[in-house]
Design a protein around this motif. Structure first.
Motif, PDB file in Angstrom:
ATOM      1  N   THR A   3       3.580  -7.715  -3.860  1.00 47.49           N
ATOM      2  CA  THR A   3       2.326  -8.450  -3.846  1.00 47.49           C
ATOM      3  C   THR A   3       1.780  -8.527  -2.421  1.00 47.49           C
ATOM      4  O   THR A   3       2.508  -8.821  -1.480  1.00 47.49           O
ATOM      5  N   ILE A   4       0.500  -8.259  -2.284  1.00 49.61           N
ATOM      6  CA  ILE A   4      -0.154  -8.323  -0.976  1.00 49.61           C
ATOM      7  C   ILE A   4      -0.595  -9.758  -0.733  1.00 49.61           C
ATOM      8  O   ILE A   4      -1.305 -10.358  -1.545  1.00 49.61           O
ATOM      9  N   VAL A   5      -0.170 -10.308   0.377  1.00 50.28           N
ATOM     10  CA  VAL A   5      -0.518 -11.680   0.728  1.00 50.28           C
ATOM     11  C   VAL A   5      -1.885 -11.689   1.400  1.00 50.28           C
ATOM     12  O   VAL A   5      -2.140 -10.929   2.339  1.00 50.28           O
ATOM     13  N   VAL A   6      -2.759 -12.555   0.907  1.00 46.66           N
ATOM     14  CA  VAL A   6      -4.079 -12.755   1.509  1.00 46.66           C
ATOM     15  C   VAL A   6      -4.132 -14.169   2.067  1.00 46.66           C
ATOM     16  O   VAL A   6      -3.761 -15.124   1.401  1.00 46.66           O
ATOM     17  N   ARG A   7      -4.565 -14.285   3.300  1.00 50.21           N
ATOM     18  CA  ARG A   7      -4.741 -15.618   3.896  1.00 50.21           C
ATOM     19  C   ARG A   7      -6.073 -15.686   4.623  1.00 50.21           C
ATOM     20  O   ARG A   7      -6.660 -14.663   4.992  1.00 50.21           O
ATOM     21  N   LYS A   8      -6.538 -16.909   4.819  1.00 52.89           N
ATOM     22  CA  LYS A   8      -7.790 -17.113   5.532  1.00 52.89           C
ATOM     23  C   LYS A   8      -7.628 -16.664   6.982  1.00 52.89           C
ATOM     24  O   LYS A   8      -6.604 -16.917   7.616  1.00 52.89           O
ATOM     25  N   ALA A   9      -8.645 -16.013   7.504  1.00 55.81           N
ATOM     26  CA  ALA A   9      -8.636 -15.575   8.893  1.00 55.81           C
ATOM     27  C   ALA A   9      -9.033 -16.735   9.799  1.00 55.81           C
ATOM     28  O   ALA A   9     -10.002 -17.448   9.519  1.00 55.81           O
ATOM     29  N   LEU A  65      -7.725 -12.125   5.654  1.00 55.73           N
ATOM     30  CA  LEU A  65      -6.881 -10.995   6.013  1.00 55.73           C
ATOM     31  C   LEU A  65      -5.938 -10.690   4.866  1.00 55.73           C
ATOM     32  O   LEU A  65      -5.421 -11.607   4.212  1.00 55.73           O
ATOM     33  N   ALA A  66      -5.698  -9.413   4.617  1.00 51.99           N
ATOM     34  CA  ALA A  66      -4.634  -8.979   3.706  1.00 51.99           C
ATOM     35  C   ALA A  66      -3.504  -8.458   4.582  1.00 51.99           C
ATOM     36  O   ALA A  66      -3.718  -7.575   5.417  1.00 51.99           O
ATOM     37  N   LEU A  67      -2.318  -9.017   4.402  1.00 53.12           N
ATOM     38  CA  LEU A  67      -1.222  -8.779   5.335  1.00 53.12           C
ATOM     39  C   LEU A  67      -0.253  -7.710   4.849  1.00 53.12           C
ATOM     40  O   LEU A  67       0.109  -7.670   3.671  1.00 53.12           O
ATOM     41  N   GLY A  75      -5.848  -5.307   5.943  1.00 51.19           N
ATOM     42  CA  GLY A  75      -7.222  -5.311   5.458  1.00 51.19           C
ATOM     43  C   GLY A  75      -7.931  -6.566   5.910  1.00 51.19           C
ATOM     44  O   GLY A  75      -7.295  -7.590   6.174  1.00 51.19           O
ATOM     45  N   VAL A  76      -9.262  -6.480   6.008  1.00 49.12           N
ATOM     46  CA  VAL A  76     -10.080  -7.589   6.495  1.00 49.12           C
ATOM     47  C   VAL A  76     -11.344  -7.683   5.659  1.00 49.12           C
ATOM     48  O   VAL A  76     -11.962  -6.662   5.333  1.00 49.12           O
ATOM     49  N   ALA A  77     -11.739  -8.909   5.330  1.00 48.98           N
ATOM     50  CA  ALA A  77     -13.021  -9.164   4.679  1.00 48.98           C
ATOM     51  C   ALA A  77     -13.731 -10.269   5.448  1.00 48.98           C
ATOM     52  O   ALA A  77     -13.176 -11.365   5.596  1.00 48.98           O
TER      53      ALA A  77
END
Length: 202
Positions: A3-9, A65-67, A75-77
């Motif tokens: 699983t790809i972890v996504v957290r707030k930048a 950010l996707a870590l 990755g970045v959004a």
């Protein structure tokens, strides 16, 4: 696949986000038009994305950010939320030195693109996806999808509209899979096209 972890930048992530986006946009048609020389583009894009992230997007507190497993940005959004509105004049002024360092004599070409996007930006409240990119070494491994799913879940919870401009025609079908619909074509005078895409509230 893990699983790809996504957290707030956070604001301290500006440089890491910029490096990731610079690598992702190195061959983008619009960025290639602004900075035609590949070496100049490789040097300028990290400065450009760091400037935009630091002064316009990370202060809006809505980017992600996707870590990778090593906890680095794959990755970045960069998003702005509906309540944020247009950046202040002061914030835009703060971007000028960084944009000049990034684009040099091509700064007016960059301004031409920015003015075109502003002119055609929706007036209704919406989530705005300004930039989405994944590092070349993890492209196709789901980092962009993880970022989109993560933020669009919130967009849908708010029954809100989302909007973006695709600067590369090959990405249009990708965004369509997430519910975005092309609403027109923006042509840069003497340059490539962009495709505004709207995702209706649901």
């Amino acid at each position: 696949m893990a699983t790809i972890v996504v957290r707030k930048a956070a604001r301290h992530d500006a440089d890491a986000a910029a490096r990731t986006l610079a690598a992702a946009f190195q061959h983008d048609p619009v960025m290639s038009w602004i900075l035609p020389d590949p070496d100049r583009r490789a040097a300028g894009l990290p400065r450009f994305f760091a400037t935009m992230a630091r002064h316009l997007f990370l202060p809006a507190d809505a980017s992600d950010l996707a870590l990778r497993p090593a906890d680095t940005a794959g990755g970045v959004a960069l998003w702005t939320p509906p309540h944020r509105g247009n950046p202040s004049t002061l914030a835009e002024l703060r971007t000028l030195p960084g944009i000049w360092r990034a684009f040099g004599r091509r700064a007016l070409a960059g301004k031409q693109v920015g003015d075109l996007l502003k002119k055609h930006h929706p007036t209704e409240p919406h989530w705005y996806l300004a930039m989405l990119g994944s590092a070349p070494d993890v492209r196709g491994e789901g980092y962009g999808s993880a970022l989109l799913h993560s933020r669009l879940d919130r967009v849908d919870a708010e029954h809100a509209v989302a909007y973006l401009e695709s600067s590369n025609p090959v990405n249009v079908p990708y965004y369509e899979r997430f519910g975005f619909v092309v609403t027109g074509e923006l042509r840069i005078p003497g340059g490539p096209a962009l495709w505004p895409m709207l995702r209706a509230a649901r």
